[in-house]
Design a protein around this motif. Structure first.
Motif, mmCIF file in Angstrom:
data_model
loop_
_atom_site.group_PDB
_atom_site.id
_atom_site.type_symbol
_atom_site.label_atom_id
_atom_site.label_comp_id
_atom_site.label_asym_id
_atom_site.label_seq_id
_atom_site.Cartn_x
_atom_site.Cartn_y
_atom_site.Cartn_z
ATOM 1 N N ARG A 97 0.838 -1.204 0.000
ATOM 2 C CA ARG A 97 0.000 0.000 0.000
ATOM 3 C C ARG A 97 0.873 1.254 0.000
ATOM 4 N NH1 ARG A 97 -0.904 3.026 4.041
ATOM 5 N NH2 ARG A 97 -0.520 1.428 5.642
ATOM 6 N N GLU A 98 1.890 1.263 0.840
ATOM 7 C CA GLU A 98 2.784 2.415 0.908
ATOM 8 C C GLU A 98 3.562 2.599 -0.399
ATOM 9 O OE1 GLU A 98 3.238 4.711 3.146
ATOM 10 O OE2 GLU A 98 2.100 3.973 4.862
ATOM 11 N N LEU A 99 3.955 1.502 -1.028
ATOM 12 C CA LEU A 99 4.649 1.594 -2.310
ATOM 13 C C LEU A 99 3.767 2.291 -3.343
ATOM 14 C CD1 LEU A 99 7.130 0.794 -4.066
ATOM 15 C CD2 LEU A 99 5.928 -1.346 -4.580
ATOM 16 N N HIS A 100 2.481 1.981 -3.308
ATOM 17 C CA HIS A 100 1.548 2.623 -4.230
ATOM 18 C C HIS A 100 1.344 4.089 -3.878
ATOM 19 C CE1 HIS A 100 -2.563 3.671 -5.724
ATOM 20 N NE2 HIS A 100 -2.062 3.133 -6.820
ATOM 21 N N GLU A 101 1.170 4.387 -2.595
ATOM 22 C CA GLU A 101 0.914 5.762 -2.172
ATOM 23 C C GLU A 101 2.124 6.656 -2.389
ATOM 24 O OE1 GLU A 101 -0.267 5.484 1.895
ATOM 25 O OE2 GLU A 101 -2.243 4.639 1.435
ATOM 26 N N GLU A 102 3.332 6.124 -2.217
ATOM 27 C CA GLU A 102 4.538 6.944 -2.260
ATOM 28 C C GLU A 102 5.244 6.942 -3.610
ATOM 29 O OE1 GLU A 102 5.737 6.767 2.459
ATOM 30 O OE2 GLU A 102 6.865 5.534 1.051
ATOM 31 N N ALA A 103 4.983 5.935 -4.453
ATOM 32 C CA ALA A 103 5.673 5.863 -5.737
ATOM 33 C C ALA A 103 4.749 5.534 -6.901
ATOM 34 C CB ALA A 103 6.795 4.819 -5.663
ATOM 35 N N SER A 104 3.436 5.451 -6.645
ATOM 36 C CA SER A 104 2.431 5.168 -7.687
ATOM 37 C C SER A 104 2.674 3.831 -8.379
ATOM 38 C CB SER A 104 2.396 6.300 -8.723
ATOM 39 O OG SER A 104 2.019 7.518 -8.118
ATOM 40 N N ILE A 105 3.181 2.858 -7.638
ATOM 41 C CA ILE A 105 3.448 1.525 -8.181
ATOM 42 C C ILE A 105 2.464 0.533 -7.574
ATOM 43 C CG2 ILE A 105 5.098 -0.385 -8.251
ATOM 44 C CD1 ILE A 105 7.318 1.699 -8.352
ATOM 45 N N ALA A 106 1.728 -0.157 -8.436
ATOM 46 C CA ALA A 106 0.746 -1.145 -7.998
ATOM 47 C C ALA A 106 1.277 -2.546 -8.266
ATOM 48 C CB ALA A 106 -0.580 -0.927 -8.723
ATOM 49 N N VAL A 107 1.370 -3.348 -7.226
ATOM 50 C CA VAL A 107 1.805 -4.740 -7.356
ATOM 51 C C VAL A 107 0.625 -5.618 -6.997
ATOM 52 C CG1 VAL A 107 3.354 -6.525 -6.499
ATOM 53 C CG2 VAL A 107 4.192 -4.178 -6.784
ATOM 54 N N GLY A 108 -0.031 -6.140 -8.027
ATOM 55 C CA GLY A 108 -1.199 -6.975 -7.789
ATOM 56 C C GLY A 108 -2.119 -7.021 -8.984
ATOM 57 N N PRO A 110 -5.588 -5.687 -10.886
ATOM 58 C CA PRO A 110 -6.523 -4.548 -10.904
ATOM 59 C C PRO A 110 -7.866 -4.904 -10.280
ATOM 60 C CG PRO A 110 -5.394 -4.740 -13.001
ATOM 61 C CD PRO A 110 -5.033 -5.971 -12.216
ATOM 62 N N SER A 111 -8.438 -3.948 -9.568
ATOM 63 C CA SER A 111 -9.715 -4.175 -8.891
ATOM 64 C C SER A 111 -10.641 -2.996 -9.137
ATOM 65 C CB SER A 111 -9.485 -4.350 -7.385
ATOM 66 O OG SER A 111 -10.701 -4.363 -6.677
ATOM 67 N N ALA A 112 -11.932 -3.287 -9.268
ATOM 68 C CA ALA A 112 -12.921 -2.238 -9.476
ATOM 69 C C ALA A 112 -13.281 -1.539 -8.170
ATOM 70 C CB ALA A 112 -14.185 -2.830 -10.106
ATOM 71 N N ASP A 113 -12.977 -2.170 -7.052
ATOM 72 C CA ASP A 113 -13.287 -1.593 -5.749
ATOM 73 C C ASP A 113 -12.159 -0.661 -5.342
ATOM 74 O OD1 ASP A 113 -14.000 -0.930 -3.218
ATOM 75 O OD2 ASP A 113 -14.061 -2.975 -2.427
ATOM 76 N N THR A 114 -12.363 0.633 -5.490
ATOM 77 C CA THR A 114 -11.301 1.606 -5.239
ATOM 78 C C THR A 114 -11.451 2.295 -3.881
ATOM 79 O OG1 THR A 114 -12.575 3.326 -6.369
ATOM 80 C CG2 THR A 114 -10.999 2.073 -7.701
ATOM 81 N N ARG A 115 -12.228 1.713 -2.970
ATOM 82 C CA ARG A 115 -12.405 2.333 -1.659
ATOM 83 C C ARG A 115 -11.088 2.360 -0.878
ATOM 84 N NH1 ARG A 115 -17.257 -1.235 0.547
ATOM 85 N NH2 ARG A 115 -15.997 -2.767 -0.601
ATOM 86 N N THR A 116 -10.232 1.387 -1.127
ATOM 87 C CA THR A 116 -8.933 1.365 -0.464
ATOM 88 C C THR A 116 -7.814 1.501 -1.491
ATOM 89 O OG1 THR A 116 -9.036 -1.062 -0.524
ATOM 90 C CG2 THR A 116 -9.724 0.021 1.515
ATOM 91 N N LEU A 117 -7.632 0.480 -2.318
ATOM 92 C CA LEU A 117 -6.621 0.496 -3.373
ATOM 93 C C LEU A 117 -7.269 0.090 -4.693
ATOM 94 C CD1 LEU A 117 -3.640 -1.310 -1.560
ATOM 95 C CD2 LEU A 117 -3.780 1.122 -2.127
ATOM 96 N N PRO A 118 -6.748 0.587 -5.811
ATOM 97 C CA PRO A 118 -7.305 0.205 -7.112
ATOM 98 C C PRO A 118 -6.777 -1.144 -7.605
ATOM 99 C CG PRO A 118 -5.567 1.800 -7.422
ATOM 100 C CD PRO A 118 -5.746 1.658 -5.933
#
Length: 225
Positions: A97-108, A110-118
């Motif tokens: 989560r922090e990697l995504h928030e701090e560097a815009s990198i998503a490891v996983g 894709p999900s349509a539920d964007t309440r937490t992570l995309p």
């Protein structure tokens, strides 16, 4: 205790996790680091790996791929087999989560539920490299778990990174030459552990002992999990 003196309350370390994202596309292995904002109380203006504390939401987050069994076992040892599965998994979820928030990198995935992570984080390829607890006396204390991840294993383009309010000047640093940036002493120690692991086996196989840095009577101790 002398009359009128006040006994300071020890700050309890909070769970945290960091990701050492590794790029091996150019021969020498490089690790992603960024500079913490000068507004931070904890380690301002120093280069660190993406990461941060475990949030309560991480305990309830969904995922696409679970923890590697050897990582789970080492984390169980770290917590003397007293931590529930959700807490162990939440550490890795916090790291991604922090990697995504701090560097815009998503490891996983894709999900349509964007309440937490995309995306639904994939924890499968995270190697447990080290653990370190901030010594007493700091305004913030963390029990930080450091995980390594090869960019090519998870389809991350090394060029596809973006600065954030949390981490500025995101850059790839040669793990064998860290002289270009200023970093906390513990970060340099963790990088040394990473170099040792890479020299042993450049693929960073799962299951190696995990060094654990903590203080005892004012002395820095290195144990193995």
């Amino acid at each position: 205790m002398a009359s009128g003196s006040v006994k300071s309350k020890a700050i309890r370390p909070r769970d945290a996790a960091s990701v050492m994202l590794l790029d091996r596309s150019r021969g020498a292995v490089r690790v992603l680091m960024g500079k913490r904002s000068k507004a931070h109380v904890f380690m301002p203006d120093l280069y660190v790996f993406p990461g941060g504390r475990r949030d309560s939401a991480d305990n309830r987050a969904q995922w696409a791929g679970n923890i590697h069994p050897t990582v789970r076992e080492s984390l169980l040892v770290a917590y003397r087999r007293r931590a529930p599965e959700s807490r162990l998994r939440a550490l890795l979820l916090a790291a991604l989560r922090e990697l995504h928030e701090e560097a815009s990198i998503a490891v996983g995935v894709p999900s349509a539920d964007t309440r937490t992570l995309p995306f639904l984080p994939d924890l499968t390829n995270l190697r447990y490299i080290a653990r370190a607890i901030t010594p007493p006396g700091y305004p913030r204390r963390f029990d930080t778990h450091f995980f390594a991840l090869f960019a090519d294993e998870v389809g991350v383009d090394p060029a596809d990174i973006r600065d954030s309010r949390e981490l500025e000047d995101l850059t790839w640093i040669d793990v064998n030459d860290i002289s270009a940036v200023q970093m906390p002493d513990i970060t340099a120690l963790i990088l040394s552990e990473l170099r040792t692991s890479l020299e042993f086996d450049a693929s960073l196989p799962f299951g190696r002992p995990v060094p654990f840095y903590h203080t005892r009577h004012g002395r820095l101790i290195r144990d193995l999990l």
